[in-house]
Design a protein around this motif. Structure first.
Motif, PDB file in Angstrom:
ATOM      1  N   ASP A 123     -25.094 -15.491 -37.531  1.00  8.63           N
ATOM      2  CA  ASP A 123     -26.040 -15.044 -36.498  1.00  8.63           C
ATOM      3  C   ASP A 123     -26.423 -13.578 -36.710  1.00  8.63           C
ATOM      4  N   ALA A 124     -25.466 -12.746 -37.104  1.00  4.10           N
ATOM      5  CA  ALA A 124     -25.758 -11.334 -37.375  1.00  4.10           C
ATOM      6  C   ALA A 124     -26.696 -11.207 -38.572  1.00  4.10           C
ATOM      7  N   TRP A 125     -26.474 -12.017 -39.603  1.00  3.74           N
ATOM      8  CA  TRP A 125     -27.343 -12.026 -40.777  1.00  3.74           C
ATOM      9  C   TRP A 125     -28.770 -12.398 -40.398  1.00  3.74           C
TER      10      TRP A 125
ATOM     11  N   TYR B 195     -26.814   1.109 -31.667  1.00  7.15           N
ATOM     12  CA  TYR B 195     -27.175  -0.020 -32.521  1.00  7.15           C
ATOM     13  C   TYR B 195     -26.865  -1.349 -31.837  1.00  7.15           C
ATOM     14  N   GLN B 196     -27.450  -2.407 -32.360  1.00  5.24           N
ATOM     15  CA  GLN B 196     -27.136  -3.757 -31.881  1.00  5.24           C
ATOM     16  C   GLN B 196     -25.848  -4.177 -32.585  1.00  5.24           C
ATOM     17  N   TRP B 197     -24.733  -3.863 -31.974  1.00  4.32           N
ATOM     18  CA  TRP B 197     -23.444  -3.974 -32.649  1.00  4.32           C
ATOM     19  C   TRP B 197     -22.350  -4.255 -31.642  1.00  4.32           C
ATOM     20  N   VAL B 198     -21.351  -5.018 -32.035  1.00  2.00           N
ATOM     21  CA  VAL B 198     -20.152  -5.271 -31.244  1.00  2.00           C
ATOM     22  C   VAL B 198     -19.020  -5.522 -32.241  1.00  2.00           C
ATOM     23  N   ARG B 199     -17.788  -5.474 -31.766  1.00  2.00           N
ATOM     24  CA  ARG B 199     -16.642  -5.674 -32.656  1.00  2.00           C
ATOM     25  C   ARG B 199     -15.782  -6.829 -32.164  1.00  2.00           C
TER      26      ARG B 199
ATOM     27  N   ARG C  59     -30.907  -5.382 -47.723  1.00  3.64           N
ATOM     28  CA  ARG C  59     -31.834  -4.255 -47.899  1.00  3.64           C
ATOM     29  C   ARG C  59     -31.398  -3.011 -47.130  1.00  3.64           C
ATOM     30  N   GLY C  60     -30.132  -2.700 -47.212  1.00  7.97           N
ATOM     31  CA  GLY C  60     -29.611  -1.489 -46.590  1.00  7.97           C
ATOM     32  C   GLY C  60     -29.265  -1.619 -45.117  1.00  7.97           C
ATOM     33  N   ILE C  61     -29.607  -2.737 -44.489  1.00 13.85           N
ATOM     34  CA  ILE C  61     -29.279  -2.931 -43.070  1.00 13.85           C
ATOM     35  C   ILE C  61     -27.969  -3.704 -42.980  1.00 13.85           C
ATOM     36  N   VAL C  62     -26.961  -3.066 -42.416  1.00  7.76           N
ATOM     37  CA  VAL C  62     -25.630  -3.662 -42.308  1.00  7.76           C
ATOM     38  C   VAL C  62     -25.620  -4.666 -41.166  1.00  7.76           C
ATOM     39  N   TYR C  63     -25.103  -5.857 -41.450  1.00  9.90           N
ATOM     40  CA  TYR C  63     -24.983  -6.860 -40.393  1.00  9.90           C
ATOM     41  C   TYR C  63     -23.530  -7.236 -40.098  1.00  9.90           C
TER      42      TYR C  63
END
Length: 113
Positions: free
Chosen positions: A96-98, A75-79, A31-35
């Motif tokens: 887990d991101a999903w 954002y709640q993000w890491v690489r 729904r438009g939210i990238v995980y």
């Protein structure tokens, strides 16, 4: 080494996932939210991860994990370097991101399979 096709195979199996190409990044979203997102050169994957835990993750394994780009720090993000992980670890990170972006009942239904 994990490839974009490996990521695609895992992500597409997750309910409600859509794939998109945005500025040469392969992105997986609900729904438009990238995980999850794979870089254009396919060497890095960004994924949803709790902000308050990411510094510890990166500090524990700096050869594997990187902080998000400065523009993504809010954002709640890491690489992660795709060459540094195997398919099983990638599957866990992506799943887990999903879970962070789907309703709890959708995640529970997936777990029940």
């Amino acid at each position: 080494m994990v490839t974009v096709d490996d990521v695609r195979r895992v992500a597409r199996a997750l309910p409600r996932t859509e794939e998109a190409l945005v500025r040469d990044h392969v992105k997986f979203r609900v729904r438009g939210i990238v995980y999850a997102s794979v870089s254009p050169d396919e060497t890095l994957m960004g994924f949803g991860f709790p902000k308050e835990e990411r510094a510890a993750l990166v500090a524990a394994e700096p050869e594997k994990f990187l902080m998000p780009l400065p523009s993504d720090e809010r954002y709640q993000w890491v690489r992660v370097r795709l060459a540094a992980i195997d398919v099983a670890e990638m599957r866990e990170l992506v799943t887990d991101a999903w879970r962070m972006v789907v309703p709890k009942k959708v995640a529970a239904a997936y777990d029940a399979l």
